[in-house]
Write a protein that holds these residues in place. Structure first.
Motif: not given
Length: 361
Positions: A83-85, A91-94, A3-7
């Motif tokens: 989380r958003v990957l 991204l949520t950990a940045l 996946a490019r983007l995951e929620a």
């Protein structure tokens, strides 16, 4: 394909004690219970994954949570939970600085309102994202000009925004997003402020660009016909929750609940459905002549009707190996056109549910 983007189980709660509100939602509390306590659950347990090069449409009525969800995908809003990957990166950990770097180089956003700078030329507006990246002026103006040409605005580079129509201004906004060469485009009701004809023209433009650019796109809309036209996959939201995710055909043919069923009542199904969603897979002998004109599972419904009109028997549907996978009797087409509530039996390939039938082209 990864996946490019995951929620992953995203929640966004506004108001007092949001973490406690998330726990209550997980335990079965509904939105109204939280609202009575002065807390608003905008997004509730949203999960999905988007493949590279896919247009993923999130649709729902006003207040369903779709724009809040979009803003969590690029960190404009911090999730209360979940989380958003993006390409595997959380991204949520940045931190703020790292997140700004990701937004500047990898994720572009196209807003509903054009958000153009009135004191900058069309070319300078299109180059703004590159200016934020620190790209030298000559290079960013060159790339902005190329993006404007892709969006049909060659010759307008030195014009001012107020000299352009609404549709042309939205093209500048799209060119600004494309100029950065971001991997992910987030489009928030991007065509909603346009007149119907211009809106359809912009949809055509986006689909044409996507054929060559293969961007990963998250597109927010409240218009079901727009969702059906643009989306490779569609997520339907209601009261903060995603109630169904699937292709346009999945949603039209197999709505998840009464809410989705009522939502799709006015959709022009003939523009969305294909042979695979209307064909009869219960093959019983010679029901179609495969030596005559045939269809494929991807044949659009309107084209299928035209083929049927030229034949005196059911239309044979052949896969890429010229194997018979279904037939479409004329009365089945009539039923779909005449009964908006008709729901066909989910299609099962003969290779899954019975003997393989081989047709000779």
């Amino acid at each position: 394909m990864s996946a490019r983007l995951e929620a992953e189980h995203l929640y966004k709660v506004f108001g007092r004690r949001p973490d406690q509100a998330v726990e209550r939602l997980r335990e079965g509390a509904d939105r109204e219970e939280l609202r009575a306590d002065g807390t608003t659950a905008a997004v509730i347990d949203a999960s999905f994954s988007i493949a590279p090069g896919q247009i993923f449409v999130v649709m729902g009525l006003s207040g369903s949570g779709k724009s809040t969800l979009l803003r969590m995908l690029n960190g404009l809003l911090e999730p209360t939970a979940g989380r958003v990957l993006f390409d595997g990166q959380d991204l949520t950990a940045l931190g703020d600085r790292e997140l700004r770097e990701v937004r500047a180089h990898k994720i572009s956003m196209v807003f509903q309102h054009f958000a153009l700078f009135p004191h900058r030329s069309v070319r300078e507006n299109a180059a703004y994202g590159l200016e934020v990246q620190g790209v030298p002026r000559a290079e960013r103006l060159k790339r902005a000009g190329e993006a404007l040409a892709l969006c049909g605005l060659a010759g307008w580079e030195d014009s001012w925004p107020d000299e352009l129509s609404g549709g042309m201004q939205q093209r500048v906004g799209l060119a600004r997003a494309l100029a950065t060469d971001a991997d992910l485009l987030l489009m928030d009701e991007s065509f909603s402020a346009l007149d119907p004809l211009i809106r359809r023209d912009m949809q055509d433009q986006l689909l044409e660009l996507q054929q060559s650019l293969k961007k990963t796109i998250v597109f927010i809309t409240h218009d079901l016909n727009e969702a059906m036209r643009l989306g490779d996959r569609i997520a339907v939201m209601r009261d903060g929750r995603i109630v169904q995710t699937g292709t346009a055909e999945d949603i039209l043919v197999r709505p998840a609940d009464d809410y989705v069923s009522s939502f799709i009542q006015d959709v022009d199904r003939s523009r969305v459905l294909t042979a695979s969603s209307v064909m009869d897979t219960d093959l019983r002998g010679d029901e179609a002549d495969c030596a005559c004109e045939t269809a494929t599972p991807d044949t659009p419904f309107n084209e299928l009707c035209a083929i049927s009109a030229r034949l005196t028997h059911a239309v044979a549907v052949l896969d890429k190996d010229h194997e018979l996978v279904g037939v479409v009797p004329r009365q089945r087409l009539v039923a779909f056109l005449g009964d908006e509530q008709h729901e066909p039996t989910p299609c099962v390939s003969p290779r899954e549910g019975g003997e393989k039938v081989t047709a000779h082209a």
